[in-house]
Design a protein around this motif. Sequence first.
Motif, PDB file in Angstrom:
ATOM      1  N   GLN A  67       0.850  -1.189   0.000  1.00 45.44           N
ATOM      2  CA  GLN A  67       0.000   0.000   0.000  1.00 45.44           C
ATOM      3  C   GLN A  67       0.880   1.232   0.000  1.00 45.44           C
ATOM      4  N   ILE A  68       0.573   2.166  -0.922  1.00 50.29           N
ATOM      5  CA  ILE A  68       1.359   3.393  -1.046  1.00 50.29           C
ATOM      6  C   ILE A  68       0.483   4.646  -0.969  1.00 50.29           C
ATOM      7  N   GLY A  69      -0.817   4.456  -0.826  1.00 52.55           N
ATOM      8  CA  GLY A  69      -1.705   5.603  -0.727  1.00 52.55           C
ATOM      9  C   GLY A  69      -3.068   5.196  -0.213  1.00 52.55           C
ATOM     10  N   PHE A  70      -3.832   6.194   0.187  1.00 55.22           N
ATOM     11  CA  PHE A  70      -5.147   5.941   0.759  1.00 55.22           C
ATOM     12  C   PHE A  70      -5.973   7.215   0.695  1.00 55.22           C
ATOM     13  N   ALA A  71      -7.268   7.053   0.574  1.00 49.18           N
ATOM     14  CA  ALA A  71      -8.238   8.139   0.749  1.00 49.18           C
ATOM     15  C   ALA A  71      -9.554   7.491   1.132  1.00 49.18           C
ATOM     16  N   ARG A  72     -10.426   8.269   1.716  1.00 47.73           N
ATOM     17  CA  ARG A  72     -11.764   7.748   1.973  1.00 47.73           C
ATOM     18  C   ARG A  72     -12.767   8.842   1.702  1.00 47.73           C
ATOM     19  N   LEU A  73     -13.966   8.408   1.373  1.00 37.54           N
ATOM     20  CA  LEU A  73     -15.052   9.333   1.091  1.00 37.54           C
ATOM     21  C   LEU A  73     -16.189   9.042   2.050  1.00 37.54           C
ATOM     22  N   ILE A  74     -16.599  10.076   2.775  1.00 33.72           N
ATOM     23  CA  ILE A  74     -17.804   9.983   3.600  1.00 33.72           C
ATOM     24  C   ILE A  74     -18.936  10.411   2.676  1.00 33.72           C
ATOM     25  N   THR A  75     -19.908   9.530   2.452  1.00 35.76           N
ATOM     26  CA  THR A  75     -20.912   9.816   1.438  1.00 35.76           C
ATOM     27  C   THR A  75     -22.240   9.128   1.712  1.00 35.76           C
ATOM     28  N   ASP A  76     -23.286   9.689   1.135  1.00 34.54           N
ATOM     29  CA  ASP A  76     -24.593   9.028   1.127  1.00 34.54           C
ATOM     30  C   ASP A  76     -24.844   8.370  -0.228  1.00 34.54           C
ATOM     31  N   TYR A  77     -23.862   8.438  -1.126  1.00 37.83           N
ATOM     32  CA  TYR A  77     -23.911   7.854  -2.477  1.00 37.83           C
ATOM     33  C   TYR A  77     -24.992   8.492  -3.349  1.00 37.83           C
ATOM     34  N   THR A  78     -25.587   9.572  -2.910  1.00 41.60           N
ATOM     35  CA  THR A  78     -26.681  10.186  -3.645  1.00 41.60           C
ATOM     36  C   THR A  78     -26.450  11.669  -3.907  1.00 41.60           C
ATOM     37  N   ARG A  79     -26.185  12.435  -2.831  1.00 43.05           N
ATOM     38  CA  ARG A  79     -26.049  13.877  -2.994  1.00 43.05           C
ATOM     39  C   ARG A  79     -24.762  14.457  -2.433  1.00 43.05           C
ATOM     40  N   PHE A  80     -24.109  13.783  -1.500  1.00 39.63           N
ATOM     41  CA  PHE A  80     -23.013  14.412  -0.770  1.00 39.63           C
ATOM     42  C   PHE A  80     -21.805  13.496  -0.645  1.00 39.63           C
ATOM     43  N   GLY A  81     -20.614  14.084  -0.780  1.00 38.89           N
ATOM     44  CA  GLY A  81     -19.368  13.363  -0.548  1.00 38.89           C
ATOM     45  C   GLY A  81     -18.331  14.269   0.081  1.00 38.89           C
ATOM     46  N   TRP A  82     -17.691  13.779   1.136  1.00 37.88           N
ATOM     47  CA  TRP A  82     -16.614  14.509   1.815  1.00 37.88           C
ATOM     48  C   TRP A  82     -15.337  13.694   1.660  1.00 37.88           C
ATOM     49  N   LEU A  83     -14.402  14.224   0.873  1.00 37.61           N
ATOM     50  CA  LEU A  83     -13.125  13.556   0.638  1.00 37.61           C
ATOM     51  C   LEU A  83     -12.195  13.842   1.809  1.00 37.61           C
ATOM     52  N   CYS A  84     -11.617  12.790   2.372  1.00 42.58           N
ATOM     53  CA  CYS A  84     -10.741  12.995   3.526  1.00 42.58           C
ATOM     54  C   CYS A  84      -9.668  11.910   3.605  1.00 42.58           C
ATOM     55  N   ASP A  85      -8.730  12.122   4.505  1.00 41.96           N
ATOM     56  CA  ASP A  85      -7.636  11.183   4.779  1.00 41.96           C
ATOM     57  C   ASP A  85      -6.854  10.817   3.524  1.00 41.96           C
ATOM     58  N   VAL A  86      -6.631  11.787   2.649  1.00 43.19           N
ATOM     59  CA  VAL A  86      -5.858  11.536   1.428  1.00 43.19           C
ATOM     60  C   VAL A  86      -4.380  11.502   1.808  1.00 43.19           C
ATOM     61  N   ILE A  87      -3.752  10.350   1.542  1.00 46.17           N
ATOM     62  CA  ILE A  87      -2.355  10.143   1.926  1.00 46.17           C
ATOM     63  C   ILE A  87      -1.627   9.454   0.772  1.00 46.17           C
ATOM     64  N   ILE A  88      -0.449   9.955   0.442  1.00 52.50           N
ATOM     65  CA  ILE A  88       0.456   9.270  -0.477  1.00 52.50           C
ATOM     66  C   ILE A  88       1.760   9.063   0.288  1.00 52.50           C
ATOM     67  N   ASP A  89       2.261   7.846   0.269  1.00 49.59           N
ATOM     68  CA  ASP A  89       3.522   7.536   0.936  1.00 49.59           C
ATOM     69  C   ASP A  89       4.597   8.516   0.458  1.00 49.59           C
ATOM     70  N   GLU A  90       5.407   9.001   1.395  1.00 48.09           N
ATOM     71  CA  GLU A  90       6.435   9.990   1.065  1.00 48.09           C
ATOM     72  C   GLU A  90       7.305   9.568  -0.113  1.00 48.09           C
ATOM     73  N   ALA A  91       7.661   8.300  -0.192  1.00 47.28           N
ATOM     74  CA  ALA A  91       8.530   7.811  -1.263  1.00 47.28           C
ATOM     75  C   ALA A  91       7.853   7.859  -2.634  1.00 47.28           C
ATOM     76  N   TRP A  92       6.541   7.988  -2.663  1.00 47.62           N
ATOM     77  CA  TRP A  92       5.789   7.971  -3.918  1.00 47.62           C
ATOM     78  C   TRP A  92       5.221   9.328  -4.296  1.00 47.62           C
ATOM     79  N   ARG A  93       5.503  10.354  -3.525  1.00 52.71           N
ATOM     80  CA  ARG A  93       4.991  11.686  -3.848  1.00 52.71           C
ATOM     81  C   ARG A  93       5.732  12.259  -5.047  1.00 52.71           C
ATOM     82  N   GLY A  94       5.055  13.159  -5.751  1.00 52.87           N
ATOM     83  CA  GLY A  94       5.685  13.797  -6.903  1.00 52.87           C
ATOM     84  C   GLY A  94       5.478  13.053  -8.210  1.00 52.87           C
TER      85      GLY A  94
END
Length: 148
Positions: A67-94
């Motif tokens: 695993q080199i990255g992660f994100a999650r979406l808090i959502t109702d799958y209909t009208r709303f989505g909150w993107l959070c916890d977006v992470i890229i491993d330091e070695a894979w940035r850029g």
Amino acid sequence: MTALIIADHLWQRDDVTLSTKRTRLDMDWIHYQLAERSYWAQGQTRAATERAIAASLPFGLYHGEAQIGFARLITDYTRFGWLCDVIIDEAWRGHGLGSWLAGCVREHPELATVRRWMLSTNDAHQLYQRLGWRVVQEPHKLMEFPLS
């Protein structure tokens, strides 16, 4: 009421895979990145990490099996989505992986009817603006409940 069943989705870019398959998530890696390396979840417990992921749509980014990255979406799958916890491993940035990940989240087929997309960031405004995000246009409509 109909039960919500969301199929696993997979995206491929060269030798990097993005997947919503929960069983593939490396919880040790994710928890370390959040609790030890992020500014927003510093000191968070493992139970809190697991609970947050269980209540969200998770996206794992992998090079081979690692695993080199992660994100999650808090959502109702209909009208709303909150993107959070977006992470890229330091070695894979850029390498554009954060942009690709965020773009795939927005293009997820189960989220086609979502019209209100939001996120919060201290330091990645330019990255998200390049992807079409903008500063909230009517902040007076937003409210929060402050912790005492």
